[in-house]
Write a protein that holds these residues in place. Structure first.
Motif, PDB file in Angstrom:
ATOM      1  N   LEU A  55       0.828  -1.199   0.000  1.00  0.00           N
ATOM      2  CA  LEU A  55       0.000   0.000   0.000  1.00  0.00           C
ATOM      3  C   LEU A  55       0.867   1.256   0.000  1.00  0.00           C
ATOM      4  CD1 LEU A  55      -2.799   1.304   0.186  1.00  0.00           C
ATOM      5  CD2 LEU A  55      -2.651   1.083   2.681  1.00  0.00           C
ATOM      6  N   GLY A  56       1.882   1.261   0.843  1.00  0.00           N
ATOM      7  CA  GLY A  56       2.752   2.431   0.944  1.00  0.00           C
ATOM      8  C   GLY A  56       3.483   2.726  -0.342  1.00  0.00           C
ATOM      9  N   ASP A  57       3.893   1.674  -1.040  1.00  0.00           N
ATOM     10  CA  ASP A  57       4.573   1.843  -2.327  1.00  0.00           C
ATOM     11  C   ASP A  57       3.677   2.577  -3.318  1.00  0.00           C
ATOM     12  OD1 ASP A  57       6.679   1.095  -4.387  1.00  0.00           O
ATOM     13  OD2 ASP A  57       4.935   0.077  -5.220  1.00  0.00           O
ATOM     14  N   SER A  58       2.395   2.221  -3.351  1.00  0.00           N
ATOM     15  CA  SER A  58       1.445   2.866  -4.267  1.00  0.00           C
ATOM     16  C   SER A  58       1.192   4.323  -3.877  1.00  0.00           C
ATOM     17  CB  SER A  58       0.120   2.095  -4.283  1.00  0.00           C
ATOM     18  OG  SER A  58       0.312   0.781  -4.758  1.00  0.00           O
ATOM     19  N   VAL A  59       1.016   4.563  -2.585  1.00  0.00           N
ATOM     20  CA  VAL A  59       0.783   5.928  -2.102  1.00  0.00           C
ATOM     21  C   VAL A  59       1.995   6.804  -2.410  1.00  0.00           C
ATOM     22  CG1 VAL A  59       0.422   7.358  -0.050  1.00  0.00           C
ATOM     23  CG2 VAL A  59      -0.802   5.187  -0.280  1.00  0.00           C
ATOM     24  N   LEU A  60       3.180   6.274  -2.149  1.00  0.00           N
ATOM     25  CA  LEU A  60       4.415   7.003  -2.419  1.00  0.00           C
ATOM     26  C   LEU A  60       4.512   7.392  -3.890  1.00  0.00           C
ATOM     27  CD1 LEU A  60       7.291   7.960  -1.635  1.00  0.00           C
ATOM     28  CD2 LEU A  60       8.074   5.620  -2.049  1.00  0.00           C
ATOM     29  N   SER A  61       4.223   6.443  -4.761  1.00  0.00           N
ATOM     30  CA  SER A  61       4.293   6.701  -6.202  1.00  0.00           C
ATOM     31  C   SER A  61       3.332   7.807  -6.630  1.00  0.00           C
ATOM     32  CB  SER A  61       3.988   5.420  -6.975  1.00  0.00           C
ATOM     33  OG  SER A  61       4.120   5.621  -8.366  1.00  0.00           O
ATOM     34  N   VAL A  62       2.110   7.778  -6.094  1.00  0.00           N
ATOM     35  CA  VAL A  62       1.106   8.796  -6.429  1.00  0.00           C
ATOM     36  C   VAL A  62       1.559  10.177  -5.957  1.00  0.00           C
ATOM     37  CG1 VAL A  62      -1.213   9.636  -5.899  1.00  0.00           C
ATOM     38  CG2 VAL A  62      -0.879   7.246  -6.508  1.00  0.00           C
ATOM     39  N   LYS A  82      11.586   8.785 -15.238  1.00  0.00           N
ATOM     40  CA  LYS A  82      12.970   8.576 -14.799  1.00  0.00           C
ATOM     41  C   LYS A  82      13.233   9.243 -13.455  1.00  0.00           C
ATOM     42  CE  LYS A  82      16.335  10.978 -16.640  1.00  0.00           C
ATOM     43  NZ  LYS A  82      17.363  11.488 -17.584  1.00  0.00           N
ATOM     44  N   PHE A  83      12.786  10.494 -13.310  1.00  0.00           N
ATOM     45  CA  PHE A  83      13.038  11.218 -12.068  1.00  0.00           C
ATOM     46  C   PHE A  83      12.261  10.608 -10.893  1.00  0.00           C
ATOM     47  CE2 PHE A  83      13.955  14.892 -15.059  1.00  0.00           C
ATOM     48  CZ  PHE A  83      15.333  14.750 -14.938  1.00  0.00           C
ATOM     49  N   ARG A  84      11.055  10.139 -11.164  1.00  0.00           N
ATOM     50  CA  ARG A  84      10.293   9.482 -10.100  1.00  0.00           C
ATOM     51  C   ARG A  84      11.025   8.221  -9.627  1.00  0.00           C
ATOM     52  NH1 ARG A  84       4.648   7.221 -11.846  1.00  0.00           N
ATOM     53  NH2 ARG A  84       6.063   5.812 -12.945  1.00  0.00           N
ATOM     54  N   ALA A  85      11.563   7.459 -10.569  1.00  0.00           N
ATOM     55  CA  ALA A  85      12.291   6.233 -10.225  1.00  0.00           C
ATOM     56  C   ALA A  85      13.489   6.542  -9.331  1.00  0.00           C
ATOM     57  CB  ALA A  85      12.749   5.522 -11.495  1.00  0.00           C
ATOM     58  N   ASN A  86      14.151   7.666  -9.599  1.00  0.00           N
ATOM     59  CA  ASN A  86      15.279   8.071  -8.757  1.00  0.00           C
ATOM     60  C   ASN A  86      14.850   8.308  -7.316  1.00  0.00           C
ATOM     61  OD1 ASN A  86      16.863   8.062 -11.043  1.00  0.00           O
ATOM     62  ND2 ASN A  86      16.857  10.273 -11.308  1.00  0.00           N
ATOM     63  N   VAL A  87      13.668   8.899  -7.167  1.00  0.00           N
ATOM     64  CA  VAL A  87      13.194   9.305  -5.846  1.00  0.00           C
ATOM     65  C   VAL A  87      12.667   8.130  -5.033  1.00  0.00           C
ATOM     66  CG1 VAL A  87      11.535  10.754  -4.596  1.00  0.00           C
ATOM     67  CG2 VAL A  87      12.656  11.630  -6.653  1.00  0.00           C
ATOM     68  N   GLN A 151       9.711  14.392   3.986  1.00  0.00           N
ATOM     69  CA  GLN A 151      10.892  13.531   4.001  1.00  0.00           C
ATOM     70  C   GLN A 151      11.617  13.462   2.656  1.00  0.00           C
ATOM     71  OE1 GLN A 151      11.922  12.272   6.911  1.00  0.00           O
ATOM     72  NE2 GLN A 151      10.123  13.290   7.791  1.00  0.00           N
ATOM     73  N   MET A 152      10.879  13.637   1.551  1.00  0.00           N
ATOM     74  CA  MET A 152      11.452  13.301   0.242  1.00  0.00           C
ATOM     75  C   MET A 152      11.462  14.424  -0.782  1.00  0.00           C
ATOM     76  SD  MET A 152      10.147   9.357  -0.172  1.00  0.00           S
ATOM     77  CE  MET A 152      11.632   8.917  -1.075  1.00  0.00           C
ATOM     78  N   GLU A 153      10.974  15.591  -0.424  1.00  0.00           N
ATOM     79  CA  GLU A 153      10.949  16.677  -1.411  1.00  0.00           C
ATOM     80  C   GLU A 153      12.354  17.044  -1.884  1.00  0.00           C
ATOM     81  OE1 GLU A 153       7.729  20.122  -2.222  1.00  0.00           O
ATOM     82  OE2 GLU A 153       8.466  19.944  -0.174  1.00  0.00           O
ATOM     83  N   LYS A 154      13.309  16.940  -0.978  1.00  0.00           N
ATOM     84  CA  LYS A 154      14.696  17.238  -1.339  1.00  0.00           C
ATOM     85  C   LYS A 154      15.197  16.266  -2.402  1.00  0.00           C
ATOM     86  CE  LYS A 154      19.387  17.648   0.512  1.00  0.00           C
ATOM     87  NZ  LYS A 154      19.987  16.813  -0.541  1.00  0.00           N
ATOM     88  N   PHE A 155      14.775  14.995  -2.297  1.00  0.00           N
ATOM     89  CA  PHE A 155      15.209  14.004  -3.283  1.00  0.00           C
ATOM     90  C   PHE A 155      14.638  14.325  -4.664  1.00  0.00           C
ATOM     91  CE2 PHE A 155      15.406  11.475   0.702  1.00  0.00           C
ATOM     92  CZ  PHE A 155      16.769  11.218   0.687  1.00  0.00           C
ATOM     93  N   ILE A 156      13.413  14.853  -4.690  1.00  0.00           N
ATOM     94  CA  ILE A 156      12.808  15.240  -5.969  1.00  0.00           C
ATOM     95  C   ILE A 156      13.645  16.340  -6.611  1.00  0.00           C
ATOM     96  CG2 ILE A 156      10.778  16.224  -7.103  1.00  0.00           C
ATOM     97  CD1 ILE A 156       9.080  15.075  -4.831  1.00  0.00           C
ATOM     98  N   ASP A 157      13.974  17.354  -5.834  1.00  0.00           N
ATOM     99  CA  ASP A 157      14.758  18.479  -6.335  1.00  0.00           C
ATOM    100  C   ASP A 157      16.134  18.019  -6.805  1.00  0.00           C
ATOM    101  OD1 ASP A 157      15.035  21.299  -6.816  1.00  0.00           O
ATOM    102  OD2 ASP A 157      16.374  21.398  -5.086  1.00  0.00           O
ATOM    103  N   GLU A 163      21.452  15.356  -9.588  1.00  0.00           N
ATOM    104  CA  GLU A 163      22.410  15.073  -8.525  1.00  0.00           C
ATOM    105  C   GLU A 163      22.250  13.667  -7.948  1.00  0.00           C
ATOM    106  OE1 GLU A 163      22.132  18.241  -5.706  1.00  0.00           O
ATOM    107  OE2 GLU A 163      22.696  19.767  -7.168  1.00  0.00           O
ATOM    108  N   ILE A 164      21.128  13.019  -8.236  1.00  0.00           N
ATOM    109  CA  ILE A 164      20.964  11.613  -7.873  1.00  0.00           C
ATOM    110  C   ILE A 164      20.392  10.872  -9.069  1.00  0.00           C
ATOM    111  CG2 ILE A 164      20.633  12.049  -5.417  1.00  0.00           C
ATOM    112  CD1 ILE A 164      17.647  11.551  -5.827  1.00  0.00           C
ATOM    113  N   PHE A 165      20.685   9.605  -9.167  1.00  0.00           N
ATOM    114  CA  PHE A 165      20.139   8.782 -10.238  1.00  0.00           C
ATOM    115  C   PHE A 165      20.108   7.338  -9.778  1.00  0.00           C
ATOM    116  CE2 PHE A 165      24.676   8.946 -10.797  1.00  0.00           C
ATOM    117  CZ  PHE A 165      25.034   7.653 -11.109  1.00  0.00           C
ATOM    118  N   MET A 166      19.343   6.523 -10.474  1.00  0.00           N
ATOM    119  CA  MET A 166      19.246   5.108 -10.131  1.00  0.00           C
ATOM    120  C   MET A 166      20.534   4.398 -10.541  1.00  0.00           C
ATOM    121  SD  MET A 166      17.245   2.743  -8.896  1.00  0.00           S
ATOM    122  CE  MET A 166      15.513   3.154  -9.092  1.00  0.00           C
TER     123      MET A 166
END
Length: 235
Positions: A55-62, A82-87, A151-157, A163-166
């Motif tokens: 459930l959390g995986d789906s919520v996170l993705s949305v 691609k950027f979502r996958a990084n995050v 928790q994760m907005e910084k990872f999006i930016d 600056e980050i990638f899979m």
């Protein structure tokens, strides 16, 4: 088994860290219950956090998808993917879990405890997803959204900035090392297009066998894409 008073104390302490107070404390207990603990106390009929991970995986993705869609209108569908996958990757989730000291509060079986389960990447990242799922169940989408972005907005930016990638190469190397002693090598086998817009083609070999081919605008990106292709085949 953890006694009730100790468990409730841990819950209160953890709620202060995540800055969310659960209406139903059982949701948080479930998020922190690893399968090894549930299996160890089968007579208690405990449930592990595995379904909450789903459930959390789906919520996170949305939540991450909506944020990228609304705030980065210049990105194409492929770039957003691609950027979502990084995050939402395991490394980012583990980073968040460590920031929140989730490992310290997990309910683990004795075997998992002895072998370092509290610091294991897969367990921490799964627990982070389970926590997101628990907050969604307890407080709804807005509560989950607020928590995820805090928790994760910084990872999006950082992802958008490049600056980050899979890191598919590292993932591939780790999987190969677990199963055998074969050697993984990369080779640029082609270059396409004009100098100002060149596309590199890389192949990855397991000993002498080609297991993946990928393209990219840099040699490093081509190698990453070759590793990604290989991972799909292996997993």
């Amino acid at each position: 088994m953890v006694n009730r008073d100790s468990l409730m104390h841990n819950i209160e302490s953890f709620e202060k860290i995540i800055k969310y107070e659960f209406k139903d404390k059982d949701n948080l207990v479930l998020a922190l219950t690893h399968s090894s603990y549930a299996n160890e106390y089968k007579s208690e009929k405990l449930i592990s956090n595995e379904r909450l991970e789903f459930l959390g995986d789906s919520v996170l993705s949305v939540v991450i998808s909506e944020n990228i869609y609304k705030n980065y209108s210049h990105l194409s569908e492929g770039e957003m993917t691609k950027f979502r996958a990084n995050v939402v990757c395991e490394a980012s989730l583990e980073n968040c879990a460590n920031n929140l000291s989730i490992g310290q509060y997990l309910l683990l079986g004795k075997g998992e405890e002895i072998t370092g389960g509290r610091t294991r990447t897969s367990i921490l990242s799964d627990a982070m997803e389970a926590l997101i799922g628990a907050i969604y169940l307890d407080g709804g989408l807005e509560s989950a959204k607020s928590f995820v972005l805090s928790q994760m907005e910084k990872f999006i930016d950082d992802s958008i900035k490049g600056e980050i990638f899979m890191d598919y190469k590292t993932q591939l190397q780790e999987i190969i090392q677990k199963n055998n002693d074969q050697k993984v090598t990369y080779e640029i086998i082609d270059e396409k297009g004009p100098d100002h817009s060149k596309i590199f083609v890389s192949q990855v070999k397991l000993d002498d066998k080609v297991i993946g081919v990928g393209e990219g605008r840099t040699k490093k990106e081509a190698e990453q894409m070759a590793a990604k292709t290989s991972l799909k085949k292996i997993t």
